[in-house]
Design a protein around this motif. Structure first.
Motif, PDB file in Angstrom:
ATOM      1  N   ALA A  29      -9.798   2.773  -9.911  1.00  0.00           N
ATOM      2  CA  ALA A  29      -9.286   4.206  -9.544  1.00  0.00           C
ATOM      3  C   ALA A  29      -8.096   4.017  -8.600  1.00  0.00           C
ATOM      4  CB  ALA A  29     -10.376   4.892  -8.782  1.00  0.00           C
ATOM      5  N   LYS A  30      -8.178   2.987  -7.561  1.00  0.00           N
ATOM      6  CA  LYS A  30      -7.039   2.837  -6.689  1.00  0.00           C
ATOM      7  C   LYS A  30      -5.754   2.773  -7.450  1.00  0.00           C
ATOM      8  CE  LYS A  30      -6.211   0.542  -2.419  1.00  0.00           C
ATOM      9  NZ  LYS A  30      -6.501  -0.457  -1.479  1.00  0.00           N
ATOM     10  N   VAL A  31      -5.773   1.739  -8.377  1.00  0.00           N
ATOM     11  CA  VAL A  31      -4.664   1.388  -8.965  1.00  0.00           C
ATOM     12  C   VAL A  31      -4.209   2.700  -9.639  1.00  0.00           C
ATOM     13  CG1 VAL A  31      -5.788   0.287 -10.794  1.00  0.00           C
ATOM     14  CG2 VAL A  31      -3.332  -0.322 -10.449  1.00  0.00           C
ATOM     15  N   LYS A  32      -4.993   3.250 -10.228  1.00  0.00           N
ATOM     16  CA  LYS A  32      -4.725   4.537 -11.020  1.00  0.00           C
ATOM     17  C   LYS A  32      -3.949   5.411  -9.927  1.00  0.00           C
ATOM     18  CE  LYS A  32      -6.781   8.059 -12.856  1.00  0.00           C
ATOM     19  NZ  LYS A  32      -8.390   8.690 -13.060  1.00  0.00           N
ATOM     20  N   ASN A  33      -4.582   5.813  -8.909  1.00  0.00           N
ATOM     21  CA  ASN A  33      -4.065   6.806  -7.707  1.00  0.00           C
ATOM     22  C   ASN A  33      -2.535   6.227  -7.491  1.00  0.00           C
ATOM     23  OD1 ASN A  33      -6.074   8.535  -8.179  1.00  0.00           O
ATOM     24  ND2 ASN A  33      -7.284   7.592  -6.498  1.00  0.00           N
ATOM     25  N   HIS A  34      -2.580   4.696  -7.098  1.00  0.00           N
ATOM     26  CA  HIS A  34      -1.391   4.291  -6.697  1.00  0.00           C
ATOM     27  C   HIS A  34      -0.174   4.793  -7.765  1.00  0.00           C
ATOM     28  CE1 HIS A  34       0.654   1.135  -4.432  1.00  0.00           C
ATOM     29  NE2 HIS A  34       1.304   0.802  -5.537  1.00  0.00           N
ATOM     30  N   ARG A  35      -0.377   4.596  -8.923  1.00  0.00           N
ATOM     31  CA  ARG A  35       0.440   4.817 -10.095  1.00  0.00           C
ATOM     32  C   ARG A  35       1.011   6.264 -10.145  1.00  0.00           C
ATOM     33  NH1 ARG A  35      -1.531   0.552 -14.494  1.00  0.00           N
ATOM     34  NH2 ARG A  35      -0.730  -1.389 -13.340  1.00  0.00           N
ATOM     35  N   ALA A  36      -0.232   7.099 -10.026  1.00  0.00           N
ATOM     36  CA  ALA A  36      -0.010   8.528 -10.118  1.00  0.00           C
ATOM     37  C   ALA A  36       0.815   8.887  -9.119  1.00  0.00           C
ATOM     38  CB  ALA A  36      -1.301   9.174  -9.830  1.00  0.00           C
ATOM     39  N   LEU A  37       0.523   8.240  -7.860  1.00  0.00           N
ATOM     40  CA  LEU A  37       1.513   8.705  -6.703  1.00  0.00           C
ATOM     41  C   LEU A  37       2.933   8.548  -6.893  1.00  0.00           C
ATOM     42  CD1 LEU A  37      -0.383   7.727  -3.450  1.00  0.00           C
ATOM     43  CD2 LEU A  37       0.410  10.117  -4.209  1.00  0.00           C
ATOM     44  N   ILE A  38       3.289   7.055  -7.634  1.00  0.00           N
ATOM     45  CA  ILE A  38       4.717   6.877  -7.934  1.00  0.00           C
ATOM     46  C   ILE A  38       5.210   7.922  -9.124  1.00  0.00           C
ATOM     47  CG2 ILE A  38       5.848   5.067  -9.325  1.00  0.00           C
ATOM     48  CD1 ILE A  38       4.580   3.053  -7.384  1.00  0.00           C
ATOM     49  N   GLU A  39       4.399   7.969 -10.224  1.00  0.00           N
ATOM     50  CA  GLU A  39       5.029   8.962 -11.312  1.00  0.00           C
ATOM     51  C   GLU A  39       5.141  10.251 -10.750  1.00  0.00           C
ATOM     52  OE1 GLU A  39       5.838   8.052 -13.910  1.00  0.00           O
ATOM     53  OE2 GLU A  39       5.274   5.943 -14.018  1.00  0.00           O
ATOM     54  N   ARG A  66      -3.385  14.916   0.782  1.00  0.00           N
ATOM     55  CA  ARG A  66      -2.356  14.740   1.831  1.00  0.00           C
ATOM     56  C   ARG A  66      -2.322  13.177   2.235  1.00  0.00           C
ATOM     57  NH1 ARG A  66       0.964  17.681   3.084  1.00  0.00           N
ATOM     58  NH2 ARG A  66       2.125  17.770   4.831  1.00  0.00           N
ATOM     59  N   GLY A  67      -3.397  12.762   2.508  1.00  0.00           N
ATOM     60  CA  GLY A  67      -3.682  11.446   3.520  1.00  0.00           C
ATOM     61  C   GLY A  67      -3.057  10.213   2.336  1.00  0.00           C
ATOM     62  N   MET A  68      -3.174  10.408   1.094  1.00  0.00           N
ATOM     63  CA  MET A  68      -3.129   9.273   0.113  1.00  0.00           C
ATOM     64  C   MET A  68      -1.832   8.441   0.359  1.00  0.00           C
ATOM     65  SD  MET A  68      -5.804   8.488  -1.626  1.00  0.00           S
ATOM     66  CE  MET A  68      -5.698   8.113  -3.254  1.00  0.00           C
ATOM     67  N   ILE A  69      -0.774   9.293   0.589  1.00  0.00           N
ATOM     68  CA  ILE A  69       0.703   8.627   0.816  1.00  0.00           C
ATOM     69  C   ILE A  69       0.734   7.570   1.767  1.00  0.00           C
ATOM     70  CG2 ILE A  69       2.862   9.096   1.206  1.00  0.00           C
ATOM     71  CD1 ILE A  69       3.055  11.510  -0.444  1.00  0.00           C
ATOM     72  N   HIS A  70       0.087   7.979   2.991  1.00  0.00           N
ATOM     73  CA  HIS A  70       0.002   7.045   4.253  1.00  0.00           C
ATOM     74  C   HIS A  70      -0.759   5.989   3.982  1.00  0.00           C
ATOM     75  CE1 HIS A  70      -1.626   6.072   8.190  1.00  0.00           C
ATOM     76  NE2 HIS A  70      -0.458   5.683   8.281  1.00  0.00           N
ATOM     77  N   LYS A  78       8.393   4.632   2.201  1.00  0.00           N
ATOM     78  CA  LYS A  78       8.229   3.322   1.478  1.00  0.00           C
ATOM     79  C   LYS A  78       7.566   4.008  -0.002  1.00  0.00           C
ATOM     80  CE  LYS A  78       7.082   0.730   5.471  1.00  0.00           C
ATOM     81  NZ  LYS A  78       5.687   0.448   6.391  1.00  0.00           N
ATOM     82  N   LEU A  79       7.106   5.075  -0.229  1.00  0.00           N
ATOM     83  CA  LEU A  79       6.656   5.361  -1.444  1.00  0.00           C
ATOM     84  C   LEU A  79       8.000   5.703  -2.325  1.00  0.00           C
ATOM     85  CD1 LEU A  79       5.002   6.588  -3.730  1.00  0.00           C
ATOM     86  CD2 LEU A  79       4.636   8.806  -2.318  1.00  0.00           C
ATOM     87  N   VAL A  80       9.070   6.423  -1.706  1.00  0.00           N
ATOM     88  CA  VAL A  80      10.221   6.522  -2.366  1.00  0.00           C
ATOM     89  C   VAL A  80      10.634   5.451  -2.988  1.00  0.00           C
ATOM     90  CG1 VAL A  80      12.444   7.440  -2.380  1.00  0.00           C
ATOM     91  CG2 VAL A  80      10.537   8.881  -1.445  1.00  0.00           C
ATOM     92  N   SER A  81      10.605   4.150  -2.092  1.00  0.00           N
ATOM     93  CA  SER A  81      10.964   3.073  -2.183  1.00  0.00           C
ATOM     94  C   SER A  81      10.611   2.223  -3.538  1.00  0.00           C
ATOM     95  CB  SER A  81      11.135   1.872  -1.231  1.00  0.00           C
ATOM     96  OG  SER A  81      12.069   2.314  -0.165  1.00  0.00           O
ATOM     97  N   GLU A  82       9.013   2.299  -3.846  1.00  0.00           N
ATOM     98  CA  GLU A  82       8.358   1.844  -4.512  1.00  0.00           C
ATOM     99  C   GLU A  82       8.585   2.514  -5.979  1.00  0.00           C
ATOM    100  OE1 GLU A  82       6.210  -0.645  -4.837  1.00  0.00           O
ATOM    101  OE2 GLU A  82       6.975  -1.288  -2.816  1.00  0.00           O
ATOM    102  N   ALA A  83       8.720   3.912  -5.900  1.00  0.00           N
ATOM    103  CA  ALA A  83       9.313   4.853  -7.086  1.00  0.00           C
ATOM    104  C   ALA A  83      10.510   4.104  -7.724  1.00  0.00           C
ATOM    105  CB  ALA A  83       9.099   6.319  -6.742  1.00  0.00           C
ATOM    106  N   ALA A  84      11.615   3.911  -6.615  1.00  0.00           N
ATOM    107  CA  ALA A  84      12.825   3.519  -6.942  1.00  0.00           C
ATOM    108  C   ALA A  84      12.744   2.233  -7.899  1.00  0.00           C
ATOM    109  CB  ALA A  84      13.750   3.325  -6.019  1.00  0.00           C
ATOM    110  N   LYS A  85      11.928   1.131  -7.179  1.00  0.00           N
ATOM    111  CA  LYS A  85      11.777  -0.157  -7.706  1.00  0.00           C
ATOM    112  C   LYS A  85      11.183   0.283  -9.459  1.00  0.00           C
ATOM    113  CE  LYS A  85       9.067  -4.370  -6.875  1.00  0.00           C
ATOM    114  NZ  LYS A  85       7.798  -4.752  -6.119  1.00  0.00           N
TER     115      LYS A  85
END
Lengths: 234, 234
Positions: A29-39, A66-70, A78-85
């Motif tokens: 679930a965690k890795v799924k949410n991680h990716r969901a945030l990037i997408e 709300r808190g998931m990004i932090h 940093k999220l934007v950076s990861e998305a760019a990557k």
DNA sequence: TCAAAAAATGGACGATTGTCCATTTATATG
DNA sequence: CATATAAATGGACAATCGTCCATTTTTTGA
């Protein structure tokens, strides 16, 4: 890969004593949410632009709280950076795939690059908008530069090699090298300019016209190797 | 011009009963502040980007008070629109100036356009950044499109005429027209791509290299009319 | 099955956003 | 000089920003 993949590195407020063993545990679930945030970030950038891509809009699209990004990335930047990557890697991977599928001749490889950059997989409303926004954001979020820089440099090297290869059929070593330098520079600018044009005139942009335009330049530069459709058959 | 210049049109909450005669009175300070706000907006866009160009930052650079933006333009968005208009007109005016100064031959006119677009007056950190930011902002502030659209269309027409003029020396009417279409498209993309490259690599960008690159393409397309330096002498 | 650990939630927080307006200041006219 | 009008000021306002954390929910392992 002993640390379970860099993508799972949750931000560490004090990363001196990273409790080693815990990092191994990967919950699906965690890795799924991680990716969901990037997408969701890429989606938001495409729909609203960097200026309006707020935390609220991103989490709304991710369907998370709300808190998931932090929690996952430490900050919005940093999220934007990861998305760019992520976006950069996706572009790069697809390009490599296209190059592998294409024929080995320089003109085939070049044709593959042109068709890749003008294909619907790359040149579409979402990707191009994201690319434009992230490019612009480099100016005040310097770390974004690293991704596009390495990718651009690699593409530049490939192009130079291909153009030099072709140029050698038309002249001696020195003139070929100079020609290849100029053409590499111009070609990269040309393709980026096409993306700009697509972004500005999405309604009326014609892929076929763009393609013919590029191949006409290549045909004029290397008449034995290109025609208006692409690489000349063997 | 009976109304004293459109630029002095203060926003009108109810513009039904515009008290006619008053509009004639132009106080020097007002028009000065009006311009100061526009210049400050462009400066802010260049320094901070669209996303961070807030009212606070703009008025700080203008040295004026918070309420002035609403007083003079009605809203921040309208101010940005006026600034975009101003920047577009300045670009356009300088281009026309360069074209008038250049020789009448098609190759001279084209050389003038290339050199104009790569000159320090046009291709500088401030102007290019502003151009990029405003372009990106069109997506969510549609009215910004009108300025760049009319300018781009005019440039496109000029280029097509020049390229067709040249192409006719190398082939018949039909092929010349098709060639001119392709080359116009490619040329515009090429120049815009150069701007992109400048923006991304301001430290290492070389005007001379860019110029040679463009002229090499033109030389290959029109070998009787261009060399690597520009238009061939008569 | 139940305590311990991990993950996710959603609201609080101060800072900043763009807009607007009651005042104050400056200028022009009778 | 006095008064009317234009211009400019700077703070009030609600809305939103990104960050953070006290809770709650979910999952893990003995």
């Amino acid at each position: 890969m002993t640390r379970g993949g860099a993508e799972m590195d949750v931000h560490a407020h004090d990363d001196k004593l990273q409790s080693s063993s815990d990092a191994q545990i990967l919950r699906a679930a965690k890795v799924k949410n991680h990716r969901a945030l990037i997408e969701a970030t890429l989606k938001t950038l495409a729909e609203l632009g960097y200026a309006n891509a707020s935390v609220s809009e991103i989490i709304k699209r991710a369907g998370l709280s709300r808190g998931m990004i932090h929690l996952h990335f430490g900050s919005k930047n940093k999220l934007v950076s990861e998305a760019a990557k992520h976006a950069s890697e996706r572009y790069h991977a697809f390009l490599e795939h296209c190059l592998e599928r294409a024929g080995p001749r320089a003109q085939d490889q070049l044709e593959a690059i042109v068709k890749h950059d003008l294909s619907e997989d790359v040149l579409n409303a979402t990707s191009v908008r994201v690319w434009y926004e992230l490019r612009g954001a480099i100016y005040f979020q310097k770390e974004l530069a690293s991704f596009s820089d390495t990718r651009d440099e690699r593409l530049r090297c490939i192009l130079f090699r291909l153009f030099k290869d072709l140029s050698l059929r038309y002249g001696d070593e020195d003139t070929a090298k100079e020609k290849a330098e100029d053409v590499t520079f111009a070609f990269l600018a040309l393709m980026e300019g096409m993306w700009n044009d697509y972004l500005l005139h999405q309604g009326s942009f014609q892929r076929a016209k763009a393609k013919r335009s590029v191949f006409r330049i290549l045909k004029t530069l290397f008449p034995d190797h290109f025609d208006l459709e692409g690489a000349k058959p063997a």
